[in-house]
Design a protein around this motif. Structure first.
Motif, PDB file in Angstrom:
ATOM      1  N   GLU A 110     -14.926 -82.265 -44.806  1.00  0.00           N
ATOM      2  CA  GLU A 110     -16.178 -81.762 -44.242  1.00  0.00           C
ATOM      3  C   GLU A 110     -16.329 -80.251 -44.381  1.00  0.00           C
ATOM      4  N   SER A 111     -15.239 -79.527 -44.587  1.00  0.00           N
ATOM      5  CA  SER A 111     -15.323 -78.076 -44.742  1.00  0.00           C
ATOM      6  C   SER A 111     -15.620 -77.662 -46.187  1.00  0.00           C
ATOM      7  N   SER A 112     -15.627 -78.618 -47.096  1.00  0.00           N
ATOM      8  CA  SER A 112     -15.876 -78.334 -48.502  1.00  0.00           C
ATOM      9  C   SER A 112     -17.329 -77.922 -48.727  1.00  0.00           C
ATOM     10  N   ALA A 113     -17.526 -76.960 -49.614  1.00  0.00           N
ATOM     11  CA  ALA A 113     -18.877 -76.550 -49.980  1.00  0.00           C
ATOM     12  C   ALA A 113     -19.637 -77.683 -50.665  1.00  0.00           C
ATOM     13  N   LEU A 114     -18.911 -78.630 -51.237  1.00  0.00           N
ATOM     14  CA  LEU A 114     -19.544 -79.766 -51.919  1.00  0.00           C
ATOM     15  C   LEU A 114     -19.810 -80.955 -50.995  1.00  0.00           C
ATOM     16  N   HIS A 115     -19.294 -80.915 -49.779  1.00  0.00           N
ATOM     17  CA  HIS A 115     -19.364 -82.079 -48.894  1.00  0.00           C
ATOM     18  C   HIS A 115     -20.798 -82.584 -48.682  1.00  0.00           C
ATOM     19  N   ALA A 116     -21.701 -81.728 -48.282  1.00  0.00           N
ATOM     20  CA  ALA A 116     -23.070 -82.165 -47.983  1.00  0.00           C
ATOM     21  C   ALA A 116     -23.743 -82.771 -49.214  1.00  0.00           C
ATOM     22  N   SER A 117     -23.581 -82.119 -50.365  1.00  0.00           N
ATOM     23  CA  SER A 117     -24.188 -82.630 -51.598  1.00  0.00           C
ATOM     24  C   SER A 117     -23.620 -83.994 -51.969  1.00  0.00           C
TER      25      SER A 117
END
Length: 185
Positions: A110-117
């Motif tokens: 969830e902390s990944s910059a790619l998570h939401a995408s």
């Protein structure tokens, strides 16, 4: 963002898109900065990490694919919509050779910059799958996680020079396994 900073940002993205597509997602940040004609500090002000850069590149594609999933779901039979969308997402994942590893990891982090995408992309595919299942066209023992894993596997195959020529065949085999009856494609 100031006009000159926006110009640098857009230029870095354009250069990165071409460079990562040609050389893979592990291209060094130093090489990206050099090719873009900016200093490493300028690159890192816009994109502190490689993942931030990948997220910016992929977000646009993922947003378009999420919208495309919605349009396909409204205009095509559910099985044909899912197959078309799967082909498109595999193409996007393959375009940035090696990026699938980051995409898969981002789903869990969830902390990944790619998570939401990545979670939005997975949700779009899951909706198409659920519609095909509700229509009695797709197996009901498959879920969104399975679908995303299949996308990852197909993108990985497309990244392997010795296997790339088999990717269309493997997509057809996956479709035969995923659907009840033969899908419209």
């Amino acid at each position: 963002m100031r006009a000159d900073a926006r110009k640098n940002y857009d230029h870095i993205l354009a250069v990165s898109r071409d460079l990562l597509a040609a050389e893979g997602s592990q291209t060094s940040m130093r090489e990206i900065a050099r090719t873009a004609g900016v200093g490493l500090g300028t690159l890192q002000r816009h994109f502190p990490t490689r993942e931030d850069l990948l997220e910016a590149l992929l977000r646009t594609s993922f947003d378009a694919l999420a919208e495309r999933a919605s349009k396909l779901g409204q205009s095509e039979p559910s099985d044909a919509a899912l197959v078309a969308w799967l082909r498109e997402i595999v193409d996007v994942a393959h375009r940035y050779s090696g990026a699938i590893k980051s995409m898969v990891a981002a789903i869990e982090d969830e902390s990944s910059a790619l998570h939401a995408s990545c979670t939005a992309m997975k949700a779009a595919g899951t909706r198409l799958l659920a519609t095909a299942q509700a229509d009695g066209k797709a197996r009901t023992d498959v879920d969104g996680a399975d679908l995303f894993a299949l996308v990852g596997a197909l993108a990985w195959v497309a990244d392997q020079p010795a296997l790339a020529s088999r990717s269309d065949r493997l997509m057809a085999l996956m479709s035969d396994t995923l659907f009840v009856g033969s899908p419209e494609s």
